[in-house]
Design an enzyme around this catalytic site. Sequence first.
Site: not given
Ligand code: PLP
Length: 405
Positions: A122, A199, A202, A225, A363
């Site tokens: 992401h 990270d 998900q 999430k 993203c």
């Molecule tokens: N990392 C991953 C794998 C994500 O799916 C997301 C959001 O879709 C993010 C980071 C960013 O999360 P946030 O917008 O809640 O900070």
Amino acid sequence: MFDVSKIRSEFPILAQKIYGKNLIYLDSGATTQKPVSVLNKIQSFYTEFNSNIHRGVHYLSNKATEEYEGARETIKQFLNAETKEEIIFTSGTTDSINLVAFSFGETLVNEGDEIIVGETEHHSNIVPWQMLCERKKATLKVLPANINGELNILEYKKLLSEKTKLVAVAHVSNSIGIINPIKMIIDEAHKFGAKVLIDGAQAVQHLAVDVTGLNCDFYVFSGHKIYAETGIGVLYGKKKLLETLKPYKGGGDMIKSVSFEKTEYAELPFKFEAGTSNYVGAVSISEAIKFIRKIGLEQINSYETELIKYTEAKLSEIPGLQIIGNSEHKTSAVSFLLSGIHPYDIGMILDKLGIAVRTGTHCAEPAMKLFGIQGTVRASFAIYNTKEEIDQLYEGLLRIKKMFD
Ligand code: PLP
């Protein structure tokens, strides 16, 4: 197995009709819906004991602080961290990664050092590292993935060296739902003394996570999430490592003493929690974890895996449908394309049928570039989804195909 219809009844939003059709919410990768237990907790917090944390001597402030620190304890247990001080509240995954990129970067990264990120990340797990590399004249290296989106571990081993300071990868890819082999990635990085950030945005809502067993240095996720509120997230970091890092933001609550001559920072975890944090959000995560525990992550994972397999099998019956990100190791999402039809058109028409999916690059532009596409349609799942909803998605896609044919 649990009763899905009972679980659905705990999510009031799912009872809605959209354009006269039953809502089919297949966008939980973007954000999950919230169960009544979480909604009630937020309301009762504001109606019964709202007050700023850590600061007051009065009853309400003590009660709010107790709830906030209790949430930290619940999250510590949920992630199997060693101590409560290893749990830092942030505003979300993005904020947690930026915190590490700044604090770790300012403290431990120097000119000529290297940071490795996965090719399917992401943007939140790419851009903060690019910014750090620019600041510190370090180099960003890319851990490549194969055409299915699986990270190439042989190439990874070649990238690692004494120069590697940190490796940042997703536990589960948001665009294609692949579970990355994070234990192996962590162990290999540690052979070179490099630290690893996972990270988990998900992952935590789908898989049991044991940060101590994994031996990762940092693990991050977002509240929204995982059935909790927006504007709140978590950074887990090993205590010894966090203690060495400079704070990211300055302000109230993160100091021991302040004078114009010298300011001393507070101990962990407060050193990284400047300003009034989203304490209600933190409590909502704790409540969401209770909701998850009631079902059990093992049950959640096995049910959702069944949903993914069912979706892949069903959608593959549609001529011209291509699944992006083929792998045995998946959770959370199925990304696909329908030959000759733009993902955006598919998303727009599905919406009119009451079906909410995500379209676009998710993203993850470098991942899309790897697949040689502009974007996908992504159906992403949570514990409240059903096979009947997948059947509706299948019917909807057949209709769209007919329209375009
Ligand atoms: N990392 C991953 C794998 C994500 O799916 C997301 C959001 O879709 C993010 C980071 C960013 O999360 P946030 O917008 O809640 O900070």
